[in-house]
Design a protein around this motif. Structure first.
Motif, PDB file in Angstrom:
ATOM      1  N   SER A 166       0.975  -1.222  -0.024  1.00  0.00           N
ATOM      2  CA  SER A 166      -0.048  -0.037   0.038  1.00  0.00           C
ATOM      3  C   SER A 166       0.792   1.164  -0.062  1.00  0.00           C
ATOM      4  O   SER A 166       0.411   2.450  -0.627  1.00  0.00           O
ATOM      5  CB  SER A 166      -0.943  -0.111   1.073  1.00  0.00           C
ATOM      6  OG  SER A 166      -2.012  -0.905   0.977  1.00  0.00           O
ATOM      7  N   GLY A 197       1.801 -17.286  -4.024  1.00  0.00           N
ATOM      8  CA  GLY A 197       0.316 -17.560  -3.338  1.00  0.00           C
ATOM      9  C   GLY A 197      -0.531 -16.528  -3.513  1.00  0.00           C
ATOM     10  O   GLY A 197      -1.875 -16.923  -3.306  1.00  0.00           O
TER      11      GLY A 197
ATOM     12  N   ASP B  11     -14.793  -1.774  -6.691  1.00  0.00           N
ATOM     13  CA  ASP B  11     -14.699  -2.078  -8.007  1.00  0.00           C
ATOM     14  C   ASP B  11     -14.747  -3.493  -8.587  1.00  0.00           C
ATOM     15  O   ASP B  11     -15.258  -3.736  -9.546  1.00  0.00           O
ATOM     16  CB  ASP B  11     -13.403  -1.528  -8.405  1.00  0.00           C
ATOM     17  CG  ASP B  11     -13.526  -0.856  -9.767  1.00  0.00           C
ATOM     18  OD1 ASP B  11     -13.734   0.267  -9.898  1.00  0.00           O
ATOM     19  OD2 ASP B  11     -13.459  -1.601 -10.730  1.00  0.00           O
ATOM     20  N   SER B  12     -14.796  -4.438  -7.679  1.00  0.00           N
ATOM     21  CA  SER B  12     -14.676  -5.755  -7.909  1.00  0.00           C
ATOM     22  C   SER B  12     -16.207  -6.474  -7.431  1.00  0.00           C
ATOM     23  O   SER B  12     -16.690  -6.139  -6.473  1.00  0.00           O
ATOM     24  CB  SER B  12     -13.568  -6.661  -7.422  1.00  0.00           C
ATOM     25  OG  SER B  12     -13.808  -6.600  -5.961  1.00  0.00           O
ATOM     26  N   GLN B  14     -16.563  -8.949  -5.702  1.00  0.00           N
ATOM     27  CA  GLN B  14     -16.503  -9.478  -4.255  1.00  0.00           C
ATOM     28  C   GLN B  14     -16.566  -8.372  -3.219  1.00  0.00           C
ATOM     29  O   GLN B  14     -16.416  -8.418  -2.197  1.00  0.00           O
ATOM     30  CB  GLN B  14     -15.117 -10.357  -4.031  1.00  0.00           C
ATOM     31  CG  GLN B  14     -14.981 -11.441  -4.765  1.00  0.00           C
ATOM     32  CD  GLN B  14     -13.971 -11.583  -5.798  1.00  0.00           C
ATOM     33  OE1 GLN B  14     -13.900 -10.412  -6.501  1.00  0.00           O
ATOM     34  NE2 GLN B  14     -13.314 -12.447  -5.906  1.00  0.00           N
ATOM     35  N   HIS B  16     -13.986  -5.945  -2.982  1.00  0.00           N
ATOM     36  CA  HIS B  16     -12.897  -5.318  -2.423  1.00  0.00           C
ATOM     37  C   HIS B  16     -12.360  -4.093  -2.599  1.00  0.00           C
ATOM     38  O   HIS B  16     -12.268  -3.764  -3.896  1.00  0.00           O
ATOM     39  CB  HIS B  16     -11.659  -6.380  -2.744  1.00  0.00           C
ATOM     40  CG  HIS B  16     -11.805  -7.813  -2.023  1.00  0.00           C
ATOM     41  ND1 HIS B  16     -12.083  -7.928  -0.720  1.00  0.00           N
ATOM     42  CD2 HIS B  16     -12.074  -8.986  -2.600  1.00  0.00           C
ATOM     43  CE1 HIS B  16     -12.295  -9.371  -0.611  1.00  0.00           C
ATOM     44  NE2 HIS B  16     -12.224 -10.076  -1.601  1.00  0.00           N
ATOM     45  N   VAL B  18     -10.108  -0.928  -3.337  1.00  0.00           N
ATOM     46  CA  VAL B  18      -8.760  -0.577  -3.427  1.00  0.00           C
ATOM     47  C   VAL B  18      -8.828   1.248  -3.299  1.00  0.00           C
ATOM     48  O   VAL B  18      -7.845   1.501  -2.280  1.00  0.00           O
ATOM     49  CB  VAL B  18      -8.185  -0.541  -4.901  1.00  0.00           C
ATOM     50  CG1 VAL B  18      -6.749  -0.355  -4.920  1.00  0.00           C
ATOM     51  CG2 VAL B  18      -8.258  -2.191  -5.211  1.00  0.00           C
ATOM     52  N   GLY B 119      -4.995 -14.757   2.156  1.00  0.00           N
ATOM     53  CA  GLY B 119      -3.546 -14.788   1.887  1.00  0.00           C
ATOM     54  C   GLY B 119      -3.577 -14.812   0.242  1.00  0.00           C
ATOM     55  O   GLY B 119      -2.518 -14.193  -0.208  1.00  0.00           O
ATOM     56  N   ALA B 120      -4.601 -14.960  -0.524  1.00  0.00           N
ATOM     57  CA  ALA B 120      -4.584 -15.168  -2.003  1.00  0.00           C
ATOM     58  C   ALA B 120      -4.838 -13.601  -2.510  1.00  0.00           C
ATOM     59  O   ALA B 120      -4.424 -13.380  -3.431  1.00  0.00           O
ATOM     60  CB  ALA B 120      -5.715 -15.933  -2.406  1.00  0.00           C
ATOM     61  N   LEU B 121      -5.336 -12.711  -1.248  1.00  0.00           N
ATOM     62  CA  LEU B 121      -5.694 -11.413  -1.906  1.00  0.00           C
ATOM     63  C   LEU B 121      -5.104 -10.549  -0.864  1.00  0.00           C
ATOM     64  O   LEU B 121      -5.336 -10.633   0.211  1.00  0.00           O
ATOM     65  CB  LEU B 121      -7.000 -11.326  -1.843  1.00  0.00           C
ATOM     66  CG  LEU B 121      -8.072 -12.352  -2.825  1.00  0.00           C
ATOM     67  CD1 LEU B 121      -9.493 -12.104  -2.516  1.00  0.00           C
ATOM     68  CD2 LEU B 121      -7.663 -12.127  -4.439  1.00  0.00           C
ATOM     69  N   LEU B 122      -4.551  -9.392  -1.724  1.00  0.00           N
ATOM     70  CA  LEU B 122      -4.032  -8.363  -0.565  1.00  0.00           C
ATOM     71  C   LEU B 122      -4.749  -7.177  -0.377  1.00  0.00           C
ATOM     72  O   LEU B 122      -5.485  -6.738  -1.301  1.00  0.00           O
ATOM     73  CB  LEU B 122      -2.695  -7.926  -1.350  1.00  0.00           C
ATOM     74  CG  LEU B 122      -1.506  -8.464  -1.510  1.00  0.00           C
ATOM     75  CD1 LEU B 122      -0.292  -7.916  -2.148  1.00  0.00           C
ATOM     76  CD2 LEU B 122      -0.872  -9.443  -0.026  1.00  0.00           C
ATOM     77  N   PRO B 123      -4.755  -6.778   0.748  1.00  0.00           N
ATOM     78  CA  PRO B 123      -5.661  -5.514   1.235  1.00  0.00           C
ATOM     79  C   PRO B 123      -4.867  -4.286   0.794  1.00  0.00           C
ATOM     80  O   PRO B 123      -4.748  -3.577   1.530  1.00  0.00           O
ATOM     81  CB  PRO B 123      -5.585  -5.774   2.746  1.00  0.00           C
ATOM     82  CG  PRO B 123      -4.347  -6.391   3.029  1.00  0.00           C
ATOM     83  CD  PRO B 123      -4.171  -7.145   2.240  1.00  0.00           C
ATOM     84  N   LEU B 124      -4.718  -3.940  -0.521  1.00  0.00           N
ATOM     85  CA  LEU B 124      -4.091  -2.788  -0.996  1.00  0.00           C
ATOM     86  C   LEU B 124      -4.947  -1.693  -0.864  1.00  0.00           C
ATOM     87  O   LEU B 124      -6.117  -1.883  -1.338  1.00  0.00           O
ATOM     88  CB  LEU B 124      -3.742  -3.073  -2.456  1.00  0.00           C
ATOM     89  CG  LEU B 124      -2.479  -4.037  -2.768  1.00  0.00           C
ATOM     90  CD1 LEU B 124      -2.181  -3.952  -4.181  1.00  0.00           C
ATOM     91  CD2 LEU B 124      -1.118  -3.577  -1.979  1.00  0.00           C
ATOM     92  N   MET B 125      -4.859  -0.695  -0.424  1.00  0.00           N
ATOM     93  CA  MET B 125      -5.658   0.566  -0.439  1.00  0.00           C
ATOM     94  C   MET B 125      -4.917   1.842  -0.714  1.00  0.00           C
ATOM     95  O   MET B 125      -3.770   2.274  -0.423  1.00  0.00           O
ATOM     96  CB  MET B 125      -5.874   0.851   1.125  1.00  0.00           C
ATOM     97  CG  MET B 125      -6.585  -0.469   1.889  1.00  0.00           C
ATOM     98  SD  MET B 125      -8.009  -0.757   1.152  1.00  0.00           S
ATOM     99  CE  MET B 125      -9.313   0.582   1.932  1.00  0.00           C
TER     100      MET B 125
END
Lengths: 256, 158
Positions: A166, A197, B11-12, B14, B16, B18, B119-125
């Protein structure tokens, strides 16, 4: 062709210099005339990756900026390092490096006095002309400051490198918007050091959505790259490694 | 609710987010496609001036300026009193936005998509409000303006 390509990161540690070095080597091997200029006068480093020992060189970019030499006198031909299977007689490809001086006194002087934008602009043009370059790759200092803005402003293509992080995402967004205001012709984003992963498609969508700009490629976080420790160009040393294949694909896309 | 509030762009599929914007102290926040909005969303289905959020004491109200209206719980509304976690869409085909009083609601549990951050997706903000503030500060600097003028001259001479 003479395309000026700036490779920039908002923060240090994104793998910018290693990526620049690998792309330059691969483009040269593919027959392009490529020069890399290390404008990171504050913390020069790409010469280490490309294998140029600074104590063996007479002039560096700093000397050109202080009018002590012509810019082509600070350009070193590294074509012989492109691999034993590369024949410069048979290929148009060439690789040059214009290094920055690692001299502590020089670095202090730059920090104190800055340098003239016009001199750098003229230098870029002269390099393209004298060396008949297809690409001039500018390895910039990280972050947004006067020097990096100049490099970005003078570029035909800006490649922004970030990690999926981020802080990188936030800072790179600033650089991207500034590049848009400076009307840089082409903008690309490269996501580097992607941990294992992860859902790569989702990550790409996240970044493209946040930036409204294309992600030209994504590279994995690589233990082998970390172990190489910037001692050489990965694609030359491990030509069959998947990471090297990815670098080749990127070189094809960015430096067509 | 008082204090800082957040608008998250979902935007997605699911949900999530950003990008997000923050409102702290303003009593009026304009949302739309045009760049003079406080919340700029360059989505083709968003109107140039789509809506605004107004604050009165501790209440936040969303009002539509666009004939497309606001979608909330499958109803098209012109006016909506916002509650914590409310999600609305800018017009029937526009992007969804979540209104919240906390940062990164995904990570605080509740009716969220916490399960997807396995773990497969990142909480990018991306803080778009801060982005705009920082960019405008740099662009207003005389050095930047000089650089802009210089590059325009250079490009036109090529």
């Amino acid at each position: 062709m003479g395309k000026i390509v700036s490779i920039h990161s908002f923060r240090g540690g994104t793998g910018k210099s290693n990526t620049t070095a690998n792309l330059a080597v691969l483009a040269a091997r593919a027959g392009k005339r490529v020069a890399v200029i290390d404008t990171d006068i504050h913390s020069p480093g790409i010469h280490v990756i490309l294998g140029l020992q600074l104590d063996k060189v007479r002039f560096a970019l700093n000397d050109y900026l202080w009018s002590r030499c012509r810019i082509e006198e600070a350009a070193y031909d590294l074509t012989s390092t492109l691999g034993s299977d590369f024949d410069p007689e048979a290929s148009r490809g060439r690789l040059y490096l214009i290094p920055s001086s690692l001299n502590a006194g020089e670095i202090a002087r730059v920090l104190r006095e800055g340098y003239q934008v016009e001199r750098l602009t003229d230098g870029f043009r002269e390099l393209v002309r004298v060396l008949d370059l297809d690409y001039l790759l500018i390895d910039t200092h990280p972050g947004v400051n006067e020097e990096t803005l100049v490099s970005i402003a003078l570029s035909d293509l800006l490649v922004l490198i970030l990690r999926p992080d981020s802080q990188d995402l936030q800072g790179t967004a600033v650089a991207l918007e500034l590049a848009r205001r400076l009307e840089v012709h082409e903008l690309m984003v490269l996501v580097n050091k992607v941990p294992e992963g992860l859902d790569w498609d989702f990550l790409r969508a996240q970044v493209e959505s946040a930036y409204q700009a294309p992600v030209v490629g994504m590279l994995p976080l690589s233990t082998e790259m970390a172990k190489l420790a910037s001692s050489g160009t990965f694609a030359t040393i491990y030509p069959d490694h998947p990471l090297s294949r990815s670098f080749r694909q990127l070189a094809d896309r960015i430096l067509a | 609710m008082s204090g800082r509030v957040f608008l998250y762009l979902l935007d997605s599929p699911q949900g999530h987010p950003v990008q997000y914007w923050t409102m702290d102290g303003q009593s009026l926040v304009r949302i739309g496609r045009a760049v003079d909005n406080d919340v700029v969303i360059p989505h083709p289905c968003v109107s140039r001036a789509h809506a605004y959020i107004s604050r009165w004491e501790n209440e936040w109200r969303l009002t539509s300026l666009s004939p497309q209206g606001i979608m909330h719980h499958s109803e098209n509304v012109k006016d909506l009193l916002l509650s914590e976690g409310d999600e609305f869409r800018l017009g029937p085909a526009g992007p969804a936005i979540r209104f919240a009083s906390s940062r990164a609601p995904e990570l605080s549990g509740g009716q969220t998509t916490l399960g997807n951050f396995s773990g497969a997706l990142l909480p990018l903000m991306l803080d778009s409000t801060r982005l705009t503030r920082e960019v405008e500060a740099i662009v207003a600097d005389p050095y930047f303006q000089k650089l802009q003028a210089m590059t325009r001259k250079l490009r036109s001479s090529l």
